[in-house]
Design a protein around this motif. Structure first.
Motif: not given
Ligand SMILES: Nc1ncnc2c1ncn2[C@@H]1O[C@H](COP(=O)(O)OP(=O)(O)OP(=O)(O)O)[C@@H](O)[C@H]1O
Ligand SMILES: [Mg+2]
Length: 253
Positions: A133-138, A151-169
């Motif tokens: 949750v902290e990472l997603l907020a960050a 689920y991934p398909h429920e998010l917009s492209g920009g949101m998904r890219q943010r999720v990818m970055i949160a995962m990478a972080m």
């Protein structure tokens, strides 16, 4: 300054029924701690193959034929599978252009993030959930609790890219490699994501390698840049120098 990552004389080929394709003929560049490093060059010039080689993510018909990839002075090309797993998604993380296919459609964002966090830490499930949750907020996701259940398909492209970055972080990487992370997004969202990367780089002091076609993006974000052409790194240097005194046709317009 100390080099964090040094790619030297990298040579990579693909082997198919039609024979050998020399995707990367001679690529070399060096990245320091805290660098925001761009890799530019026309389509097919070898940007993705070069950066995937850093994490040894090539397909089975892809072979590194020469060179060195020194991470903190040690050659990644000489690491065994277990050592590579530690580095990949740990000390060096990577995000790609196509966030929808990079995310597993059957897992919620939360379950995938908890799994990732626990792979690199000894956190309990509850602790990992809090961290997710902290990472997603960050990364600027406004309702992280809700996104955890999406689920991934429920998010917009920009949101998904943010999720990818949160995962990478999630593993606190020392290097984040972003391969065309914004090409699939519209201009406003693209600017927001680049801003986020700059912000994270400043806050965490990590190094970022940004691969892009867009020289404007490089001028706005990167400190240093390598220019690739036909499998070669043809120029490397400070963004101001390369753009003010371009030596190669690709950067001259
Ligand atoms: N799976 C593959 N099989 C065979 N050859 C490949 C494969 N992937 C890449 N190549 C070859 O490697 C070369 C470099 O590809 P690479 O994907 O690194 O280019 P790129 O600079 O990332 O281009 P783009 O900007 O379009 O993403 C290509 O020209 C292609 O010939
Ligand atoms: Mg590419």
């Amino acid at each position: 300054m100390e080099k964090l990552l040094e790619v030297k004389n990298l040579k990579v080929s693909f082997f198919t029924d039609l024979g050998e394709t020399q995707a990367v003929k001679d690529a070399g560049f060096a990245i320091e701690k805290g660098d925001f490093f761009g890799i530019v060059g026309e389509s097919g010039s070898g940007k993705s193959v070069t950066t995937k080689s850093i994490l040894r993510l090539g397909t089975s018909n892809c072979k590194v034929l020469g060179g060195e990839i020194l991470f903190k002075g040690e050659d990644i090309l000489k690491k065994n599978a277990a050592e590579l797993r530690e580095i990949r998604g740990g000390e060096i993380a990577m995000i790609f252009q196509d966030s929808l296919s990079a995310l597993n459609p059957v897992y919620t964002v939360g379950s995938k993030m908890v799994e990732l966090i626990r792979r690199h830490t000894k956190m309990s499930k509850a602790e990992a959930k809090k961290r997710a949750v902290e990472l997603l907020a960050a990364v600027g996701i406004t309702d992280p609790e809700k996104s955890m259940k999406s689920y991934p398909h429920e998010l917009s492209g920009g949101m998904r890219q943010r999720v990818m970055i949160a995962m990478a972080m999630s593993s606190n990487p020392q290097i984040l490699i972003a391969d065309e992370p914004t090409t699939a997004l519209d201009v406003t969202i693209q600017a927001q994501i680049l801003h986020l990367l700059l912000d994270l780089q400043k806050k965490n002091g990590m190094s970022i390698i940004l691969i892009t076609h867009d020289l404007g993006v490089v001028a706005q974000t990167c400190k240093r840049v390598a220019v690739m052409c036909g499998g070669y790194v043809v120029e490397e240097g400070a963004v101001e120098d390369i753009f003010l005194h371009p030596g190669h046709p690709y950067t001259q317009h």
